[in-house]
Design an enzyme around this catalytic site. Structure first.
Site, mmCIF file in Angstrom:
data_model
loop_
_atom_site.group_PDB
_atom_site.id
_atom_site.type_symbol
_atom_site.label_atom_id
_atom_site.label_comp_id
_atom_site.label_asym_id
_atom_site.label_seq_id
_atom_site.Cartn_x
_atom_site.Cartn_y
_atom_site.Cartn_z
ATOM 1 N N CYS A 34 1.156 -0.948 0.059
ATOM 2 C CA CYS A 34 0.163 0.180 -0.147
ATOM 3 C C CYS A 34 0.840 1.326 0.174
ATOM 4 O O CYS A 34 0.137 2.624 -0.464
ATOM 5 C CB CYS A 34 -1.215 0.297 1.223
ATOM 6 N N CYS A 103 -2.997 -1.944 8.805
ATOM 7 C CA CYS A 103 -2.408 -1.513 9.481
ATOM 8 C C CYS A 103 -2.179 -1.060 11.044
ATOM 9 O O CYS A 103 -1.068 -0.684 11.152
ATOM 10 C CB CYS A 103 -3.236 0.377 9.136
HETATM 11 FE FE1 FES Z 1 -1.566 0.239 4.576
HETATM 12 FE FE2 FES Z 1 -3.249 1.667 6.174
HETATM 13 S S1 FES Z 1 -3.738 0.308 4.218
HETATM 14 S S2 FES Z 1 -1.432 0.354 5.982
#
Ligand code: FES
Length: 141
Positions: A34, A103
């Site tokens: 991400c 996360c």
């Molecule tokens: Fe990767 Fe939140 S989407 S840390």
């Protein structure tokens, strides 16, 4: 996607944001998939975390979990902070949607990375801590 009120609170009003110039433990972790990055600053005096700040370049859940993680380790000993799990952070936030679990893992690892840095600066082998910092598996949630 549904967020708890606590997640929204920590996202809109994050605690302990910023840098700590006199930190003696700094850790940075990132999730390659991400692209989110989290940096944790710890000030440790006599094995107690007396101050903590964080900077997160990432999603709302990453900001909320790092904010909560700072509150959970502040005032605690190094030993206690090492016990902090992403699960405990999630529970303190009244849960996270499954796709946002990673996360909270980032928050746990940022704390561990900062503690490992503190150990290293003390001349202590941080291997036992660093060994637990693994690649974050995005697919695991
Ligand atoms: Fe990767 Fe939140 S989407 S840390």
């Amino acid at each position: 996607m549904m967020y708890s009120e606590k997640v929204l609170d920590h996202f809109t009003n994050p605690r302990n944001v910023g840098e700590l110039p006199d930190a003696n433990g700094v850790g940075e972790v990132g999730n390659a998939k991400c692209g989110d990055i989290m940096r944790m600053y710890l000030k440790i005096e006599g094995e107690v975390i007396t101050d903590v700040r964080f900077k997160t370049f990432g999603c709302g859940a990453a900001i909320a979990t790092s904010s909560m993680a700072t509150e959970m380790v502040k005032g605690r000993t190094v030993e206690e902070a090492l016990q902090l799990t992403n699960k405990a952070v999630m529970e303190a936030l009244d849960g996270l949607p499954p796709v946002k679990v990673h996360c909270s893992v980032l928050a746990e690892q940022a704390v561990r990375a900062a503690l490992a840095d503190y150990y290293k600066r003390q001349g202590i082998d941080p291997e036992p801590i660093v060994g637990t910092i693994q690649e974050i598996d995005h697919n695991a949630g």
